[in-house]
Write a protein that holds these residues in place. Structure first.
Motif, PDB file in Angstrom:
ATOM      1  N   GLY A 131      10.149  -5.520   0.906  1.00  0.00           N
ATOM      2  CA  GLY A 131      10.093  -6.728   0.088  1.00  0.00           C
ATOM      3  C   GLY A 131       9.958  -7.998   0.906  1.00  0.00           C
ATOM      4  O   GLY A 131       9.571  -9.044   0.370  1.00  0.00           O
ATOM      5  N   VAL A 132      10.277  -7.912   2.195  1.00  0.00           N
ATOM      6  CA  VAL A 132      10.118  -9.057   3.090  1.00  0.00           C
ATOM      7  C   VAL A 132       8.791  -8.990   3.841  1.00  0.00           C
ATOM      8  O   VAL A 132       8.053  -9.964   3.923  1.00  0.00           O
ATOM      9  N   VAL A 133       8.493  -7.800   4.380  1.00  0.00           N
ATOM     10  CA  VAL A 133       7.347  -7.651   5.276  1.00  0.00           C
ATOM     11  C   VAL A 133       6.019  -7.709   4.519  1.00  0.00           C
ATOM     12  O   VAL A 133       5.073  -8.382   4.958  1.00  0.00           O
ATOM     13  N   TYR A 134       5.905  -7.019   3.384  1.00  0.00           N
ATOM     14  CA  TYR A 134       4.628  -6.936   2.691  1.00  0.00           C
ATOM     15  C   TYR A 134       4.102  -8.314   2.241  1.00  0.00           C
ATOM     16  O   TYR A 134       2.936  -8.644   2.469  1.00  0.00           O
ATOM     17  N   PRO A 135       4.945  -9.142   1.594  1.00  0.00           N
ATOM     18  CA  PRO A 135       4.454 -10.479   1.242  1.00  0.00           C
ATOM     19  C   PRO A 135       4.056 -11.318   2.468  1.00  0.00           C
ATOM     20  O   PRO A 135       3.059 -12.045   2.431  1.00  0.00           O
ATOM     21  N   LEU A 136       4.823 -11.192   3.563  1.00  0.00           N
ATOM     22  CA  LEU A 136       4.512 -11.968   4.764  1.00  0.00           C
ATOM     23  C   LEU A 136       3.176 -11.545   5.364  1.00  0.00           C
ATOM     24  O   LEU A 136       2.411 -12.383   5.837  1.00  0.00           O
ATOM     25  N   ILE A 137       2.899 -10.245   5.349  1.00  0.00           N
ATOM     26  CA  ILE A 137       1.612  -9.769   5.866  1.00  0.00           C
ATOM     27  C   ILE A 137       0.464 -10.355   5.054  1.00  0.00           C
ATOM     28  O   ILE A 137      -0.518 -10.864   5.597  1.00  0.00           O
ATOM     29  N   ALA A 138       0.583 -10.285   3.728  1.00  0.00           N
ATOM     30  CA  ALA A 138      -0.479 -10.799   2.858  1.00  0.00           C
ATOM     31  C   ALA A 138      -0.689 -12.294   3.066  1.00  0.00           C
ATOM     32  O   ALA A 138      -1.827 -12.771   3.164  1.00  0.00           O
ATOM     33  N   VAL A 139       0.414 -13.042   3.157  1.00  0.00           N
ATOM     34  CA  VAL A 139       0.318 -14.492   3.314  1.00  0.00           C
ATOM     35  C   VAL A 139      -0.246 -14.858   4.683  1.00  0.00           C
ATOM     36  O   VAL A 139      -1.111 -15.729   4.805  1.00  0.00           O
ATOM     37  N   LEU A 140       0.233 -14.204   5.725  1.00  0.00           N
ATOM     38  CA  LEU A 140      -0.212 -14.528   7.081  1.00  0.00           C
ATOM     39  C   LEU A 140      -1.706 -14.249   7.257  1.00  0.00           C
ATOM     40  O   LEU A 140      -2.441 -15.080   7.815  1.00  0.00           O
ATOM     41  N   LEU A 141      -2.165 -13.118   6.777  1.00  0.00           N
ATOM     42  CA  LEU A 141      -3.582 -12.784   6.913  1.00  0.00           C
ATOM     43  C   LEU A 141      -4.462 -13.741   6.101  1.00  0.00           C
ATOM     44  O   LEU A 141      -5.534 -14.145   6.555  1.00  0.00           O
ATOM     45  N   SER A 142      -4.006 -14.094   4.904  1.00  0.00           N
ATOM     46  CA  SER A 142      -4.798 -15.023   4.087  1.00  0.00           C
ATOM     47  C   SER A 142      -4.826 -16.411   4.714  1.00  0.00           C
ATOM     48  O   SER A 142      -5.841 -17.116   4.656  1.00  0.00           O
ATOM     49  N   LEU A 143      -3.720 -16.818   5.349  1.00  0.00           N
ATOM     50  CA  LEU A 143      -3.664 -18.126   6.005  1.00  0.00           C
ATOM     51  C   LEU A 143      -4.612 -18.166   7.200  1.00  0.00           C
ATOM     52  O   LEU A 143      -5.373 -19.135   7.379  1.00  0.00           O
ATOM     53  N   ALA A 148      -5.438 -15.974  -0.981  1.00  0.00           N
ATOM     54  CA  ALA A 148      -4.050 -15.500  -1.058  1.00  0.00           C
ATOM     55  C   ALA A 148      -3.881 -14.536  -2.227  1.00  0.00           C
ATOM     56  O   ALA A 148      -3.177 -13.511  -2.111  1.00  0.00           O
ATOM     57  N   PHE A 149      -4.531 -14.841  -3.365  1.00  0.00           N
ATOM     58  CA  PHE A 149      -4.464 -13.947  -4.520  1.00  0.00           C
ATOM     59  C   PHE A 149      -5.129 -12.606  -4.213  1.00  0.00           C
ATOM     60  O   PHE A 149      -4.554 -11.537  -4.470  1.00  0.00           O
ATOM     61  N   VAL A 150      -6.333 -12.666  -3.646  1.00  0.00           N
ATOM     62  CA  VAL A 150      -7.079 -11.434  -3.363  1.00  0.00           C
ATOM     63  C   VAL A 150      -6.338 -10.573  -2.336  1.00  0.00           C
ATOM     64  O   VAL A 150      -6.215  -9.353  -2.509  1.00  0.00           O
ATOM     65  N   TYR A 151      -5.846 -11.201  -1.276  1.00  0.00           N
ATOM     66  CA  TYR A 151      -5.133 -10.437  -0.251  1.00  0.00           C
ATOM     67  C   TYR A 151      -3.871  -9.807  -0.841  1.00  0.00           C
ATOM     68  O   TYR A 151      -3.533  -8.660  -0.524  1.00  0.00           O
ATOM     69  N   THR A 152      -3.161 -10.552  -1.685  1.00  0.00           N
ATOM     70  CA  THR A 152      -1.952 -10.009  -2.310  1.00  0.00           C
ATOM     71  C   THR A 152      -2.299  -8.844  -3.230  1.00  0.00           C
ATOM     72  O   THR A 152      -1.646  -7.789  -3.207  1.00  0.00           O
ATOM     73  N   LEU A 153      -3.336  -9.015  -4.034  1.00  0.00           N
ATOM     74  CA  LEU A 153      -3.740  -7.986  -4.997  1.00  0.00           C
ATOM     75  C   LEU A 153      -4.155  -6.694  -4.300  1.00  0.00           C
ATOM     76  O   LEU A 153      -3.837  -5.593  -4.774  1.00  0.00           O
TER      77      LEU A 153
END
Length: 813
Positions: free
Chosen positions: A275-287, A388-393
């Motif tokens: 729950g911590v790592v997965y959102p951070l990966i998505a956000v970091l890559l999209s950034l 950010a939406f696409v990477y998260t999805l």
């Protein structure tokens, strides 16, 4: 629920199922795209110059660039030197040594000017000699006395090279306006290939080169501290360099702190590593990908775009939180990862997509801004939000499918959490007393609106720096002592060659140099005005036995032409900075204090009106940094009107489309406008002005705060149309999506409140106001929206008809 909404939810569920099945392909494609865009990051630049605020075809920028092409830079790096014992021989020796070292070591240098090489004009017979004030070291008392006497005889020095009370001396470092960036071919002349006919690429001094100059100057000056001299730094190039350092400092602090805050909130919410790592990966890559796209498009990091990293981080995290909240709830129930993630994406995919779309549209409103750096934000930010939406999805289902996720043992204490009791209380008070709640909000909005009326337009970028900043302290000192650090450049075009051989025109130019310092508006008064007329006065005096009475412009064309030829023959190139080679146009430089750009307009208008009367048959053009500041002020006011109107209209349409009902869509926008009115009220009460930075808040906030409203109404509609009362639907909505709304809002406002520790005051204001807006939005969604829904739907129940359609009944609870 409408068939369209059902189909869209089915579509998102299908996408999640496909991603889960093709997890490695999906992850590989995402990583490949990210790696490609990461390779573009070295091309990313930063630009905080005033010129970056203008589009290339803006008339103000075109006029300024033409001026720089013709006369060079109008602004200078100003080093103020305040000796403890005055202009003593020892001080003059130290200044001379510093002057020479600056000439030797400063890159991209045009010239260094100070008392050391202050212009002295004298005659020996019929020969005119233009020489330096201090060609060598001051070794005797008589030599020191001679120099001090010359300083008093040259009005040009006052408030430019030395203060009128002689307590402060200045060194002016002028950089090249145009830098030749072509690389020198070291093998040239040794090859048989013909020379290329292409000319070297030329460009104006860049932001990086400006910072490089400032850094070298500061390093050189540092060696002279502790010798009884206080140093002060001023000038627009120094300010630009300090702003860039401030942005770099704030970004270096804000981004890590934002990630740290997010880690803490995610750990508290999910209590799982995933729950911590997965959102951070998505956000970091999209950034990273967003910055890579900026580099590809050639968009630099600017005063406006500096807010982008933190903004994209919190928006991306909000997407992940909504999906993972439902996923973990489902996973705890059915213990099937695939089914849980497919249901979660199907359930939340549509509102997450709509929130991303509305946020992107709020930011897209900046595309039509007249301020170039704001328009750049309008291009990059919406792309970043959708990335950010696409990477998260695509990443969350992939990561869930690849890595194991543990189940958390359920709590059997039977105790209700505080937040559950809070949601129950909110449900009761908002649905049972909707009129009272609505009236209370109306009172709050009236109070905030009255405060908002006190908001004033202002743009004084110097106040973005802390009060103790060396640049701010130096600028205030030099403005107080010399009367100015900002240039207004006046170009007078006579319309004919040798027009400035005309004694009448030159006399009017000289008169303008005397009258403009007497013009005052909003306590702005020029500390120095100089032109080619000053050089002619000095020449005429030197050729007339150095008599003070001869310090005038010659009264015949022949004499003027002769003296200009003598000045040119002396070896001095000063005239090239004061007039063009044909003497058709001349430059009148006005040095005034650094202050609010809004106030500059009235001051410059008075000068412009005077010059139109002074030069009725000539063409007068006003440019320089003061003109740039005025242009920026005009642009950000028009940009505000365009962006706010576009964002409001588009987001309202999207809300109606998302909800499916015009009345509810319009009603929901009331809650979304509340935070904007509230923050404007805070600005009015606290005296925070509406400037180039705070003007961005309205559209950004509107795009942000609508997110929670969408999630609330989406889940409310599902519960309400499934059969039940408004009160029941509100309660179910709060218990399903309310937690995620609270967490995402806390992450958002916490990340923005981090900006209150920033170095630049503009970032402090932005973080404070945007964070407050997020809290106001959450309060409106929890306390205003349910009350408005109750007023709209009343006591009606929703029951299922024979075909499964929702039917409204007028019964009680």
């Amino acid at each position: 629920m409408t068939n369209v909404h059902r189909r869209l939810e089915t579509l998102f569920a299908g996408i999640a199922a496909w991603i889960y099945t093709h997890r490695f392909i999906t992850l590989g494609v995402i990583l490949l795209i990210t790696v490609v865009l990461t390779g573009q990051l070295p091309r990313l630049t930063m630009d905080t110059r005033e010129e970056s605020f203008f589009h290339e075809n803006d008339p103000t920028l075109i006029a300024y660039n033409e001026f720089r092409d013709r006369f060079g830079q109008d602004d200078m790096f100003i080093i103020g030197m305040k000796p403890e014992k005055g202009l003593t021989p020892d001080f003059l020796a130290a200044m001379s040594q510093l002057h020479r070292e600056l000439e030797e070591k400063v890159p991209y240098l045009d010239e260094v000017t100070s008392l050391v090489n202050g212009r002295v004009v004298r005659a020996e017979g019929d020969t005119l000699i233009v020489e330096d004030l201090m060609p060598g070291p001051v070794e005797t008392v008589d030599e020191h006395r001679r120099i001090m006497g010359l300083i008093d005889r040259y009005p040009l020095y006052d408030n430019l090279l030395v203060s009128t009370d002689r307590s402060l001396a200045m060194i002016l470092v002028k950089a090249q306006a145009v830098v030749n960036t072509a690389e020198v071919d070291l093998m040239a002349g040794f090859e048989n290939e013909p020379e290329s006919s292409s000319e070297p690429h030329r460009q104006f001094l860049s932001n990086e080169q400006n910072v490089e100059i400032d850094t070298v100057i500061r390093n050189i000056v540092e060696k002279y501290r502790g010798k009884g001299i206080d140093f002060y730094f001023a000038g627009n190039p120094v300010f630009v360099a300090e702003i860039q350092r401030g942005i770099e400092k704030d970004l270096g602090m804000m981004i890590p702190l934002s990630f740290l805050l997010i880690v803490i909130f995610l750990a508290m919410l999910f209590r799982r590593i995933s729950g911590v790592v997965y959102p951070l990966i998505a956000v970091l890559l999209s950034l990273i990908s967003s910055f890579g796209i900026m580099a590809v498009w050639g968009i630099p990091i600017s005063n406006a775009i500096q807010i982008l990293p933190t903004f994209l981080i919190v928006v991306g995290i909000a997407n992940a939180v909504h999906i993972l909240t439902i996923f973990y709830q489902n996973y705890q129930i059915n213990e099937d990862k695939q089914q849980a993630i497919v249901q979660a994406v199907g359930y939340t995919g549509l509102p997450v997509f709509m929130t991303s779309l509305t946020t992107a549209c709020g930011l897209l409103s900046f595309v039509w801004a007249d301020v170039a750096i704001v328009a750049h934000l309008g291009y990059v930010a919406p792309v970043g939000v959708m990335l950010a939406f696409v990477y998260t999805l695509f990443l969350l289902p992939s990561l869930v499918a690849i890595f194991p996720i543990k189940l958390i043992a359920p709590s059997h204490s039977g105790k209700r959490f505080i937040v559950d009791r809070l949601f129950d209380g909110i449900t009761r008070i908002t649905t049972q007393r909707p009129i009272m709640i609505t009236l209370l909000w109306a009172v709050l909005l009236i109070l905030a609106g009255s405060g908002a009326l006190a908001v004033r337009f202002s743009h004084n970028a110097m106040t973005w720096l802390p009060e103790g900043s060396t640049v701010r302290v130096g600028t205030e000192m030099l403005d107080r002592k010399n009367g100015g650090t900002v240039m207004l450049e006046v170009i007078v075009d006579s319309g004919r060659q040798n027009g400035f051989h005309d004694p009448d025109l030159l006399a009017r130019l000289a008169e303008a140099g005397e009258v403009i310092p007497t013009i005052s508006e909003h306590r702005i008064r020029a500390g120095k005005v100089f032109s080619i007329a000053d050089a002619l006065k000095e020449t005429n005096r030197a050729l007339n036995q150095d008599r003070d009475a001869a310090y005038i412009v010659p009264d015949t064309r022949e004499l003027i032409a002769q003296e200009l030829i003598l000045f040119e023959s002396s070896g001095s190139d000063d005239l090239t900075e004061l007039s063009d080679s044909t003497y058709q146009t001349a430059r009148l430089s006005v040095l005034a204090p650094f202050t609010d750009s809004i106030l500059y307009k009235d001051y410059v208008d008075r000068i412009k009106n005077y010059l139109q009367g002074q030069f009725p048959n000539e063409t007068v053009t006003l440019t320089g940094h003061m003109a740039l500041f005025i242009g920026i002020t005009k642009l950000f006011i028009t940009s505000m009107a365009k962006s706010y109107l576009f964002a409001l209209l588009v987001i309202t349409l999207l809300m109606i489309l998302m909800i499916g009902r015009i009345r509810i869509g319009l009603m929901s926008m009331i809650a979304n406008i509340v935070p904007i009115i509230m923050i404007f009220g805070i600005m009015g009460v606290t005296g925070i002005p509406l400037d180039l930075f705070t003007i961005l808040i309205g559209s950004i906030v509107l795009g942000l705060v609508v997110d929670d409203t969408i999630h609330f109404l989406h889940h409310f509609r599902r519960s309400f149309e499934a059969g039940g009362s408004v009160e029941k639907a509100v309660r179910e909505t709060l218990f399903t999506t309310g937690r995620a709304m609270v967490i995402t809002s806390l992450v958002l406002c916490g990340s923005f409140f981090i900006y209150t520790t920033a170095y630049l005051t503009c970032n402090v204001h932005f973080g404070l106001l945007t964070g407050c807006a997020v809290l106001f939005a959450l309060a409106a969604d929890f306390l205003m929206v349910p009350a408005l829904l109750t007023i709209v739907f009343g006591k009606r129940l929703v029951v299922k008809g024979r075909q499964g359609q929702a039917v409204m009944n007028g019964g009680g609870h």
